[in-house]
Each structure stands twice: as structure tokens, then as C-alpha cells.
Motif scaffolding. Structure first.
Motif, short mmCIF file in Angstrom:
data_model
loop_
_atom_site.label_atom_id
_atom_site.label_comp_id
_atom_site.label_asym_id
_atom_site.label_seq_id
_atom_site.Cartn_x
_atom_site.Cartn_y
_atom_site.Cartn_z
N LEU A 1 0.82 -1.19 0.00
CA LEU A 1 0.00 0.00 0.00
C LEU A 1 0.86 1.25 0.00
CD1 LEU A 1 -2.94 0.90 0.14
CD2 LEU A 1 -2.74 0.93 2.61
N ASP A 2 1.88 1.24 0.84
CA ASP A 2 2.79 2.37 0.93
C ASP A 2 3.54 2.60 -0.38
OD1 ASP A 2 3.24 4.26 2.81
OD2 ASP A 2 4.66 3.10 3.99
N ASP A 3 3.68 1.55 -1.20
CA ASP A 3 4.44 1.64 -2.44
C ASP A 3 3.65 2.25 -3.60
OD1 ASP A 3 6.50 0.41 -1.07
OD2 ASP A 3 5.99 -1.59 -1.80
N LEU A 4 2.33 2.31 -3.47
CA LEU A 4 1.51 2.88 -4.53
C LEU A 4 1.57 4.40 -4.48
CD1 LEU A 4 -1.66 0.63 -4.32
CD2 LEU A 4 0.07 0.60 -6.10
N PRO A 5 1.73 5.05 -5.62
CA PRO A 5 1.72 6.51 -5.62
C PRO A 5 0.38 7.05 -5.10
CG PRO A 5 2.55 5.66 -7.71
CD PRO A 5 2.01 4.49 -6.94
N ASN A 7 -1.36 9.62 -5.85
CA ASN A 7 -2.34 10.04 -6.85
C ASN A 7 -3.11 8.87 -7.45
OD1 ASN A 7 0.01 9.21 -8.24
ND2 ASN A 7 -0.48 10.50 -9.99
N ILE A 8 -2.50 7.69 -7.51
CA ILE A 8 -3.19 6.51 -8.03
C ILE A 8 -4.25 6.06 -7.02
CG2 ILE A 8 -2.94 4.06 -8.60
CD1 ILE A 8 -0.33 4.82 -10.01
N LEU A 9 -3.87 6.01 -5.74
CA LEU A 9 -4.85 5.66 -4.70
C LEU A 9 -6.00 6.65 -4.67
CD1 LEU A 9 -2.57 4.61 -1.72
CD2 LEU A 9 -4.19 3.18 -2.94
N ALA A 12 -8.28 6.14 -7.70
CA ALA A 12 -9.07 4.90 -7.61
C ALA A 12 -10.23 5.07 -6.63
CB ALA A 12 -8.18 3.74 -7.19
N ASN A 38 3.67 7.23 6.61
CA ASN A 38 2.91 8.05 5.66
C ASN A 38 1.62 8.54 6.31
OD1 ASN A 38 1.73 9.24 3.43
ND2 ASN A 38 2.46 7.65 2.03
#
Length: 189
Positions: A1-5, A7-9, A12, A38
């Protein structure tokens, strides 16, 4: 989860909400580190979620709160806060449309003699809870159903195709008197 940018989260979640979907968040293993690493993402997820689902250990680590109802007090956009307590049951809090808060605690079902594996039990638990909401059940009945589905899943080994089947869920529900009204709502006597 922490690895996803971020803006993508964000995209979505916004897209899902635009189409009337609810976002339920269960941080699982990320709970212990996500808040520390984060905080912006943590706050965004908590303020965008319909429901937060955590274990007792994750509750304080992730939210800095000590009960399901206190989480709702801290995050006004959350409608549901659920604390899974394993073999002790669950604690569930709900914010009604008028802002009133409701909380209930439900004991777990005793499956000691049939226990095999807890893999998939947490995901099955929340599936049972959301299914209860979809059927229009009251908060307490949703929590009882969630506990039954989680417990029934523990009677199998592994997840996927090995999660609880309806017959197992009904069998668990039939073993306790406080589930009799729920059984009737499900069309089983």
C-alpha cells in the motif's frame, strides 16, 4: 500500500465513490507502519473510507484510539468502525445518517472442537458483515453474521475455495440462542 503513488490511490477511491461504491479499509499488516511512514496517506484513507476494519492490536497503532466508537468520533466521514477480536468476538460502531453513534459488542462463537485454521477468517468476517448490511440487517445482526462467517471459515484449512460454505455458517448460527432471530431473517428456522 505504501508503495503505490498517492495520486493513483486517490484516483481509484474517487472513481469508485463517483460510481456509488463504498470504500472499506482493512490495513492488516500495514497498520503498524503506515501511520508512522505516511501520515498523509493514513489520514486520507481514514477520511475517505465508509468503514475501517482492524484487529485490537491494529486499532491503537493505526488510529491512536482505544475503541471502535472513539474512531468514529475522530473521523466524521467514517460510517463504520469494526474491531475484530478473534476468539473473543467483535466490537462494532456505526454512525447513523442523523449523526447518532451506535455500538455493540458480540461474543465469538465457540468452535474449539472444529477449529482448523484462521487463514481467510478476517476477510470472511468482513464479507459477512457487508452481506448483512446489503440485506438491510440491524448492526447487531450484521456483527453476529460476521462472527459466524469468520468462525465457519476457521473450520476449514486455507482461504479461496476453502472459506466457509453456507451450510457451515448456518450450522454455527444454529448453535447459539442469540442467533435464532437472524436465522429466521435468513429464511432458516
Amino acid at each position: 500500500l505504501d508503495d503505490l503513488p498517492f495520486n493513483i490511490l486517490l484516483g481509484a477511491i474517487q472513481l469508485s465513490q463517483l460510481h456509488g461504491c463504498e470504500f472499506w479499509f482493512d490495513p492488516q499488516a500495514a497498520a503498524s507502519t503506515l501511520r508512522k511512514t505516511n501520515k498523509e496517506l493514513t489520514e486520507f484513507l481514514l477520511s475517505s473510507s465508509t468503514g475501517l476494519v482492524v484487529t485490537e492490536d491494529e486499532l491503537e497503532a493505526f488510529t491512536s484510539e482505544s475503541s471502535a466508537i472513539r474512531v468514529l468520533s475522530s473521523y466524521p466521514n467514517l460510517k463504520y468502525s469494526i474491531v475484530k477480536q478473534g476468539s473473543c468476538g467483535c466490537q462494532v460502531a456505526h454512525r447513523h445518517e442523523n449523526g447518532a453513534l451506535e455500538q455493540c459488542s458480540i461474543q465469538a462463537f465457540d468452535i474449539k472442537d472444529s477449529y482448523r485454521d484462521s487463514t481467510g477468517a478476517g476477510d470472511s468476517f468482513i464479507a459477512g458483515f457487508i452481506a448483512g448490511l446489503g440485506k438491510g440487517f440491524e448492526l447487531q445482526d450484521c456483527a453476529i453474521l460476521a462472527n459466524a462467517v469468520g468462525a465457519a471459515t476457521c473450520m476449514n484449512s486455507g482461504a479461496g475455495e476453502n472459506v466457509a460454505h453456507l451450510s457451515q455458517i448456518l450450522s454455527v448460527l444454529e448453535k447459539t440462542s442469540n442467533a435464532k432471530p437472524l436465522l429466521r431473517k435468513l429464511g432458516h428456522n
